[in-house]
Motif scaffolding. Structure first.
Motif, PDB file in Angstrom:
ATOM      1  N   PRO A  15      -5.834  34.250   0.568  1.00 26.35           N
ATOM      2  CA  PRO A  15      -4.670  34.903   0.417  1.00 26.35           C
ATOM      3  C   PRO A  15      -4.734  35.656   1.429  1.00 26.35           C
ATOM      4  O   PRO A  15      -5.000  35.978   2.533  1.00 26.35           O
ATOM      5  CB  PRO A  15      -4.660  35.871  -0.748  1.00 26.35           C
ATOM      6  N   GLU A  16      -2.628  35.429   2.172  1.00 29.50           N
ATOM      7  CA  GLU A  16      -2.575  36.307   3.228  1.00 29.50           C
ATOM      8  C   GLU A  16      -3.327  38.110   3.661  1.00 29.50           C
ATOM      9  O   GLU A  16      -3.021  38.785   2.703  1.00 29.50           O
ATOM     10  CB  GLU A  16      -1.548  36.252   4.184  1.00 29.50           C
ATOM     11  N   GLN A  17      -3.671  37.931   4.124  1.00 27.04           N
ATOM     12  CA  GLN A  17      -4.241  39.445   4.784  1.00 27.04           C
ATOM     13  C   GLN A  17      -2.913  40.490   4.783  1.00 27.04           C
ATOM     14  O   GLN A  17      -2.123  40.327   6.032  1.00 27.04           O
ATOM     15  CB  GLN A  17      -4.983  39.842   5.873  1.00 27.04           C
ATOM     16  N   ARG A  18      -2.738  41.926   4.104  1.00 30.66           N
ATOM     17  CA  ARG A  18      -2.120  42.426   4.548  1.00 30.66           C
ATOM     18  C   ARG A  18      -2.270  43.426   5.924  1.00 30.66           C
ATOM     19  O   ARG A  18      -3.206  44.431   5.851  1.00 30.66           O
ATOM     20  CB  ARG A  18      -1.606  43.149   3.220  1.00 30.66           C
ATOM     21  N   ARG A  19      -2.140  43.626   6.397  1.00 24.83           N
ATOM     22  CA  ARG A  19      -2.381  44.819   8.028  1.00 24.83           C
ATOM     23  C   ARG A  19      -1.864  46.187   8.638  1.00 24.83           C
ATOM     24  O   ARG A  19      -0.679  46.100   8.095  1.00 24.83           O
ATOM     25  CB  ARG A  19      -2.281  43.988   8.992  1.00 24.83           C
ATOM     26  N   PHE A  20      -3.368  46.583   7.800  1.00 25.76           N
ATOM     27  CA  PHE A  20      -2.237  48.384   7.873  1.00 25.76           C
ATOM     28  C   PHE A  20      -2.792  49.145   9.267  1.00 25.76           C
ATOM     29  O   PHE A  20      -3.899  48.967   9.820  1.00 25.76           O
ATOM     30  CB  PHE A  20      -3.038  49.333   6.909  1.00 25.76           C
ATOM     31  N   LEU A  21      -2.051  50.202   9.547  1.00 22.23           N
ATOM     32  CA  LEU A  21      -2.351  50.847  10.791  1.00 22.23           C
ATOM     33  C   LEU A  21      -2.334  52.474  10.371  1.00 22.23           C
ATOM     34  O   LEU A  21      -0.838  52.207   9.660  1.00 22.23           O
ATOM     35  CB  LEU A  21      -1.383  50.561  12.075  1.00 22.23           C
ATOM     36  N   ILE A  22      -2.865  52.996  10.392  1.00 24.35           N
ATOM     37  CA  ILE A  22      -3.516  54.534  10.162  1.00 24.35           C
ATOM     38  C   ILE A  22      -3.914  55.510  10.848  1.00 24.35           C
ATOM     39  O   ILE A  22      -4.533  55.649  11.762  1.00 24.35           O
ATOM     40  CB  ILE A  22      -4.288  54.309   8.334  1.00 24.35           C
ATOM     41  N   TYR A  23      -2.662  56.520  11.487  1.00 25.90           N
ATOM     42  CA  TYR A  23      -3.176  57.673  12.105  1.00 25.90           C
ATOM     43  C   TYR A  23      -3.124  59.260  11.544  1.00 25.90           C
ATOM     44  O   TYR A  23      -2.351  58.897  10.385  1.00 25.90           O
ATOM     45  CB  TYR A  23      -2.216  57.919  13.269  1.00 25.90           C
ATOM     46  N   CYS A  24      -4.117  59.322  11.668  1.00 21.53           N
ATOM     47  CA  CYS A  24      -4.724  60.950  10.852  1.00 21.53           C
ATOM     48  C   CYS A  24      -4.614  61.343  12.023  1.00 21.53           C
ATOM     49  O   CYS A  24      -4.922  61.663  12.733  1.00 21.53           O
ATOM     50  CB  CYS A  24      -5.828  61.070  10.445  1.00 21.53           C
ATOM     51  N   GLU A  25      -3.817  62.694  11.034  1.00 17.91           N
ATOM     52  CA  GLU A  25      -3.630  64.164  12.060  1.00 17.91           C
ATOM     53  C   GLU A  25      -5.145  64.698  12.160  1.00 17.91           C
ATOM     54  O   GLU A  25      -5.957  64.651  13.023  1.00 17.91           O
ATOM     55  CB  GLU A  25      -2.760  64.859  11.033  1.00 17.91           C
ATOM     56  N   TRP A  86       1.117  53.628   9.530  1.00 17.86           N
ATOM     57  CA  TRP A  86       1.559  55.207   8.340  1.00 17.86           C
ATOM     58  C   TRP A  86       1.056  56.415   9.437  1.00 17.86           C
ATOM     59  O   TRP A  86      -0.206  55.739   9.654  1.00 17.86           O
ATOM     60  CB  TRP A  86       0.426  55.042   6.660  1.00 17.86           C
ATOM     61  N   CYS A  87       1.378  57.298   8.895  1.00 21.45           N
ATOM     62  CA  CYS A  87       0.169  58.037   9.769  1.00 21.45           C
ATOM     63  C   CYS A  87       0.610  59.583   8.511  1.00 21.45           C
ATOM     64  O   CYS A  87       1.032  59.424   7.537  1.00 21.45           O
ATOM     65  CB  CYS A  87       1.549  59.388  10.732  1.00 21.45           C
ATOM     66  N   VAL A  88      -1.346  60.536   8.583  1.00 22.35           N
ATOM     67  CA  VAL A  88      -1.376  60.341   7.078  1.00 22.35           C
ATOM     68  C   VAL A  88      -1.253  62.338   8.272  1.00 22.35           C
ATOM     69  O   VAL A  88      -2.455  62.750   9.010  1.00 22.35           O
ATOM     70  CB  VAL A  88      -3.317  60.672   7.032  1.00 22.35           C
ATOM     71  N   ILE A  89      -0.530  63.118   7.149  1.00 22.31           N
ATOM     72  CA  ILE A  89      -0.539  64.417   8.138  1.00 22.31           C
ATOM     73  C   ILE A  89      -0.197  65.309   7.091  1.00 22.31           C
ATOM     74  O   ILE A  89       0.582  65.807   6.039  1.00 22.31           O
ATOM     75  CB  ILE A  89       1.235  64.763   8.720  1.00 22.31           C
ATOM     76  N   ASP A  90      -0.428  66.891   7.390  1.00 24.62           N
ATOM     77  CA  ASP A  90      -0.467  67.672   7.126  1.00 24.62           C
ATOM     78  C   ASP A  90       0.481  68.975   6.807  1.00 24.62           C
ATOM     79  O   ASP A  90       1.133  68.566   8.268  1.00 24.62           O
ATOM     80  CB  ASP A  90      -1.828  68.554   6.908  1.00 24.62           C
ATOM     81  N   VAL A  91       1.103  69.537   6.287  1.00 22.24           N
ATOM     82  CA  VAL A  91       1.908  70.035   5.875  1.00 22.24           C
ATOM     83  C   VAL A  91       1.390  72.080   7.015  1.00 22.24           C
ATOM     84  O   VAL A  91       2.209  71.877   7.426  1.00 22.24           O
ATOM     85  CB  VAL A  91       2.960  70.410   4.909  1.00 22.24           C
ATOM     86  N   GLU A  92       0.076  71.926   6.437  1.00 24.22           N
ATOM     87  CA  GLU A  92      -0.022  73.148   6.648  1.00 24.22           C
ATOM     88  C   GLU A  92       0.489  74.456   5.832  1.00 24.22           C
ATOM     89  O   GLU A  92       1.911  74.572   5.547  1.00 24.22           O
ATOM     90  CB  GLU A  92      -0.157  73.478   8.749  1.00 24.22           C
ATOM     91  N   ALA A  93      -0.182  75.298   5.404  1.00 26.99           N
ATOM     92  CA  ALA A  93      -0.087  76.565   5.130  1.00 26.99           C
ATOM     93  C   ALA A  93      -1.255  77.726   5.401  1.00 26.99           C
ATOM     94  O   ALA A  93      -2.057  77.702   5.160  1.00 26.99           O
ATOM     95  CB  ALA A  93       0.352  76.584   3.441  1.00 26.99           C
ATOM     96  N   PRO A  94      -0.255  79.058   5.402  1.00 26.06           N
ATOM     97  CA  PRO A  94       0.802  79.704   4.704  1.00 26.06           C
ATOM     98  C   PRO A  94       1.677  79.402   6.807  1.00 26.06           C
ATOM     99  O   PRO A  94       3.260  79.860   5.921  1.00 26.06           O
ATOM    100  CB  PRO A  94       0.619  81.062   5.101  1.00 26.06           C
ATOM    101  N   VAL A  95       1.868  78.981   7.176  1.00 26.79           N
ATOM    102  CA  VAL A  95       2.382  78.743   8.162  1.00 26.79           C
ATOM    103  C   VAL A  95       2.606  77.024   8.702  1.00 26.79           C
ATOM    104  O   VAL A  95       1.712  76.487   9.184  1.00 26.79           O
ATOM    105  CB  VAL A  95       2.595  79.341   9.823  1.00 26.79           C
ATOM    106  N   PRO A  96       3.397  76.627   7.838  1.00 28.97           N
ATOM    107  CA  PRO A  96       4.022  74.858   8.737  1.00 28.97           C
ATOM    108  C   PRO A  96       3.851  74.323   9.798  1.00 28.97           C
ATOM    109  O   PRO A  96       4.375  75.472  10.690  1.00 28.97           O
ATOM    110  CB  PRO A  96       4.784  74.695   7.827  1.00 28.97           C
ATOM    111  N   HIS A  97       3.652  73.212  10.311  1.00 28.86           N
ATOM    112  CA  HIS A  97       4.109  73.082  11.403  1.00 28.86           C
ATOM    113  C   HIS A  97       5.387  72.712  12.163  1.00 28.86           C
ATOM    114  O   HIS A  97       6.237  72.643  10.829  1.00 28.86           O
ATOM    115  CB  HIS A  97       3.774  71.165  11.662  1.00 28.86           C
ATOM    116  N   ASP A  98       5.171  73.051  12.919  1.00 28.51           N
ATOM    117  CA  ASP A  98       6.714  73.725  13.571  1.00 28.51           C
ATOM    118  C   ASP A  98       7.528  72.496  14.010  1.00 28.51           C
ATOM    119  O   ASP A  98       8.492  72.374  13.799  1.00 28.51           O
ATOM    120  CB  ASP A  98       6.501  74.437  15.104  1.00 28.51           C
TER     121      ASP A  98
END
Length: 219
Positions: A15-25, A86-98
Motif C-alpha cells: 500500500p502507498e505510504q502516507r507521509r507525515f511531517l510533525i513539528y513539536c513545540e 502538523w504542529c504539536v503546540i501547547d496553549v499553556e496556563a495560567p498564561v496562554p502563549h501570546d
C-alpha cells in the motif's frame, strides 16, 4: 498427458505510504512520544518525519511551512513532499502563549494542521492513566504526571518511557474526546486536547485506506 500451465505467483502490492511531517513545540517529551509511536507503526504504510526545530508557536508553524516548501528541492529529504504537515503546540496556563492566535492563523493559511493541548502535552499523557476534569496549569500537569510514576516522566529531565503508554491509548482517546464534548470554548477550555486526532490519523493506515478518507476537522 498434457500438463497445465504453471501457476503464476502474484506479488503482493504494497500500500502507498502516507507521509507525515510533525513539528513539536517541546524538544524532549513530545519527540520521545512520537519516536515511540513511529516505532509502533513501522509495519503500517505510514512514514513519519519529525522536524528538528522547537519553540514558540508561530516560529514552529513557520519552520514546518518552510520545511514542506523546501522538501522537493532538498537532497536530504527522503520524500519529495508530505501528505500532511502538523504542529504539536501547547496553549499553556495560567498564561496562554501570546502568539498562539497568530500561529493558528498562519497554519490555516498554509494548510498546516495543529494538535493543541491546554495546558500542555503532558495532559495527553496523563489521560492514558486517569480522568482529568479540573483546571490545571502547565506546571501542575507536569507534576501530576511525575507523581504517577507510571511512564518514567520527570519534570527535571522530561524523560518518557513510551512503552508504558501503549496499553492506555484507547482510554486516552476516549477521555480526550469527552473533554472536547464538554468544552464550550474549544481549545480555550482547560483541560482540553486534540492530540488524539493526530495519533488517529497516523494509526488509520492499519485500516487499509488513506487516512484522508476518514474525515478531518481541521482548525
Amino acid at each position: 498427458m498434457k500438463r497445465g500451465k504453471p501457476l503464476k505467483r502474484t506479488k503482493g502490492v504494497r500500500p502507498e505510504q502516507r507521509r507525515f511531517l510533525i513539528y513539536c513545540e517541546g524538544a524532549c517529551t513530545e519527540d520521545q512520544y512520537f519516536k515511540g509511536l513511529r516505532t509502533d507503526l513501522r509495519s503500517l504504510p505510514v512514514a513519519i518525519c519529525l522536524g528538528g526545530e522547537h519553540g514558540e508557536p508561530k516560529s514552529l508553524v513557520r519552520a514546518a511551512i518552510e520545511h514542506q516548501e523546501r522538501a522537493p528541492r532538498s537532497a536530504g529529504d527522503r520524500w519529495t513532499e508530505y501528505d500532511e504537515v502538523w504542529c504539536v503546540i501547547d496553549v499553556e496556563a495560567p498564561v496562554p502563549h501570546d502568539g498562539l492566535a497568530a500561529a493558528l492563523k498562519l497554519a490555516r493559511q498554509h494548510g498546516v494542521q495543529v494538535a493543541l493541548t491546554n495546558p500542555c502535552f503532558e495532559l495527553w499523557l496523563l489521560l492514558h492513566f486517569k480522568d482529568i476534569s479540573g483546571y490545571c496549569t502547565s506546571a501542575e500537569a507536569q507534576r501530576a504526571l511525575e507523581r504517577l510514576d507510571a511512564c518514567g516522566y520527570s519534570v527535571d529531565r522530561k524523560h518518557l518511557e513510551y512503552e508504558s503508554l501503549r496499553a492506555g491509548h484507547g482510554q486516552a482517546e476516549q477521555r480526550a474526546q469527552a473533554l472536547r464534548e464538554r468544552a464550550t470554548k474549544g481549545h480555550a477550555d482547560n483541560p482540553w486536547t486534540d492530540v488524539d486526532r493526530l495519533v488517529g490519523r497516523l494509526r488509520a493506515a492499519r485500516y487499509g485506506g488513506r487516512p484522508g478518507d476518514r474525515g478531518r476537522d481541521g482548525r
